[in-house]
Design a protein around this motif. Sequence first.
Motif, PDB file in Angstrom:
ATOM      1  N   ALA A  53       1.029  -0.999  -0.209  1.00 57.21           N
ATOM      2  CA  ALA A  53       0.021   0.022   0.023  1.00 57.21           C
ATOM      3  C   ALA A  53       0.918   1.354  -0.057  1.00 57.21           C
ATOM      4  N   ALA A  54       0.244   2.305  -0.735  1.00 59.99           N
ATOM      5  CA  ALA A  54       0.910   3.424  -0.702  1.00 59.99           C
ATOM      6  C   ALA A  54       0.921   4.248   0.592  1.00 59.99           C
ATOM      7  N   ALA A 103       0.664   5.561 -12.371  1.00 59.32           N
ATOM      8  CA  ALA A 103      -0.599   5.575 -11.758  1.00 59.32           C
ATOM      9  C   ALA A 103      -0.669   6.588 -10.850  1.00 59.32           C
ATOM     10  N   ARG A 104      -1.743   7.401 -10.908  1.00 58.10           N
ATOM     11  CA  ARG A 104      -1.982   8.377  -9.774  1.00 58.10           C
ATOM     12  C   ARG A 104      -2.414   7.437  -8.653  1.00 58.10           C
ATOM     13  N   ILE A 105      -1.930   7.777  -7.374  1.00 58.10           N
ATOM     14  CA  ILE A 105      -2.212   6.860  -6.455  1.00 58.10           C
ATOM     15  C   ILE A 105      -2.462   7.665  -4.928  1.00 58.10           C
ATOM     16  N   ILE A 111      -1.822   6.143 -16.517  1.00 62.58           N
ATOM     17  CA  ILE A 111      -2.953   5.196 -16.960  1.00 62.58           C
ATOM     18  C   ILE A 111      -3.979   5.001 -16.044  1.00 62.58           C
ATOM     19  N   ALA A 112      -4.114   5.425 -14.622  1.00 67.37           N
ATOM     20  CA  ALA A 112      -5.104   5.117 -13.859  1.00 67.37           C
ATOM     21  C   ALA A 112      -5.093   5.888 -12.653  1.00 67.37           C
ATOM     22  N   ASP A 113      -6.116   6.299 -11.986  1.00 67.60           N
ATOM     23  CA  ASP A 113      -6.376   6.819 -10.699  1.00 67.60           C
ATOM     24  C   ASP A 113      -6.755   5.826  -9.708  1.00 67.60           C
ATOM     25  N   LEU A 163      -0.994  -0.764  -4.415  1.00 72.54           N
ATOM     26  CA  LEU A 163      -0.235  -0.571  -5.381  1.00 72.54           C
ATOM     27  C   LEU A 163      -0.529  -1.388  -6.620  1.00 72.54           C
ATOM     28  N   PRO A 164      -0.790  -0.756  -7.848  1.00 71.79           N
ATOM     29  CA  PRO A 164      -1.040  -1.376  -9.082  1.00 71.79           C
ATOM     30  C   PRO A 164       0.036  -2.508  -9.505  1.00 71.79           C
ATOM     31  N   ARG A 165      -0.448  -3.454 -10.160  1.00 71.07           N
ATOM     32  CA  ARG A 165       0.629  -4.511 -10.390  1.00 71.07           C
ATOM     33  C   ARG A 165       1.567  -3.639 -11.367  1.00 71.07           C
ATOM     34  N   GLY A 166       2.893  -4.298 -11.320  1.00 74.12           N
ATOM     35  CA  GLY A 166       4.060  -3.816 -11.988  1.00 74.12           C
ATOM     36  C   GLY A 166       4.969  -2.734 -11.276  1.00 74.12           C
TER      37      GLY A 166
END
Length: 417
Positions: free
Chosen positions: A54-55, A93-95, A74-76, A101-104
């Motif tokens: 997690a961020a 990705a904005r977080i 690419i995403a929020d 955390l997104p994949r990758g």
Amino acid sequence: MTVTDRLLPPTQAIEIILREVRRLPVEVVPLAEAGDRVLAEPLVADQDLPPFPAATMDGFAVIHDDTSPWREIIADQFAGQVVDVEVTPGTAARITTGAPLPRGADAVVPVERTEVRDDHVIILQDDVRPGENVRPVGADLRRGEVLIPAGTVIGPAEIGLLASLGRAQVAVSRRPRVSVLSTGDELVDPDQEPGPGQIRDSNRFSLVVAARRAGADVVWSGRGPDDAESLRRVLLERCAESDVVLTSGGVSVGEKDLITRILDDIGTVHFRRLFMKPGKPFHFASVGQAYVFGLPGNPVSAIVGFEILVATALRAMTGQQPVLPRPVTVVLEHDVESGDRIEYQRGVVWADGEGVLRARNTGSQSSARLMSLIGANAFLLIPPRDRLYRAGERVRAIIREPIEGQPEGDGGWEPGG
């Protein structure tokens, strides 16, 4: 002379109490009612927390060694949801804080170290480390880890942890059922005007609050008659409905000290006198399944005896750990007289600028002077000896309330008091 009749040191009296008292049964209560109860079973983690990386701050989820000057957003990714995207070189990705955390992605760059241009982000931080600003799986706790041992009093943090693990119900020790009985025809209620030779009853109210603060459920409180047969009936009734009965007064050797004679008749008396001051007359007895603590009539003696002995019994009955408070070493700020018994002087302990615990007493230590307990955060343990304890000497102290910094003013203590 039997143990019952001897003047027992407090430590030996506590050993007898801990040998006699039994653990109370366990009950399951809703989480919302578990606060200030004693945890009956250890809390063991049945999952990892967090269960995902997690961020730890708002920013952009990136690949740490990606050298792309511009990266496509690419995403929020917000907390509480999961977007089905994969961060690859040249993307981000904005977080938000707490979001998975997104994949990758393997790092988060804080928003203040980025610059957004339309649908792209420029990373202004030169060196991004893997795992930066990311809380990994299990960072807070790991499956199988003992998080809270049995015997812990459940406070705000413990409640929060139980809730985070989905424990809607909690196994706790049953609260001790306590009755409080004041004795003496000289007593009147606080709203009454005392007549000649009478005083207002303070012990009953002090002991009710003390018992509740110690985690007990006070099921009854009242005054008992100074008639032996009537008092015997009241005492037997309270013992039948309570785990612990607290009496105050009537435990010395006078003609009207009825508790002493009644306990000899209806129960097993384990001891009745202590080598301590205040509180030399102090009865501990078993009556059926109940324990009776016969406290002295002097107000300070009753409270000191409760905190040193009765509260210890209540902690043992609920499995609370630690059962016994650990004394600390303090430096006396003034001369202190000693008596013929170990004295639990009411005192103030504070930490000076160098971290040394310093102490003073609260003035006159008369067992009838309740003011000696007002503001006292400790009991100073003063063993008997044939000379003064001088300022600068070290003694032991039992802490009653939190220790703070150096108090203002002289606090009203009297040298040698």
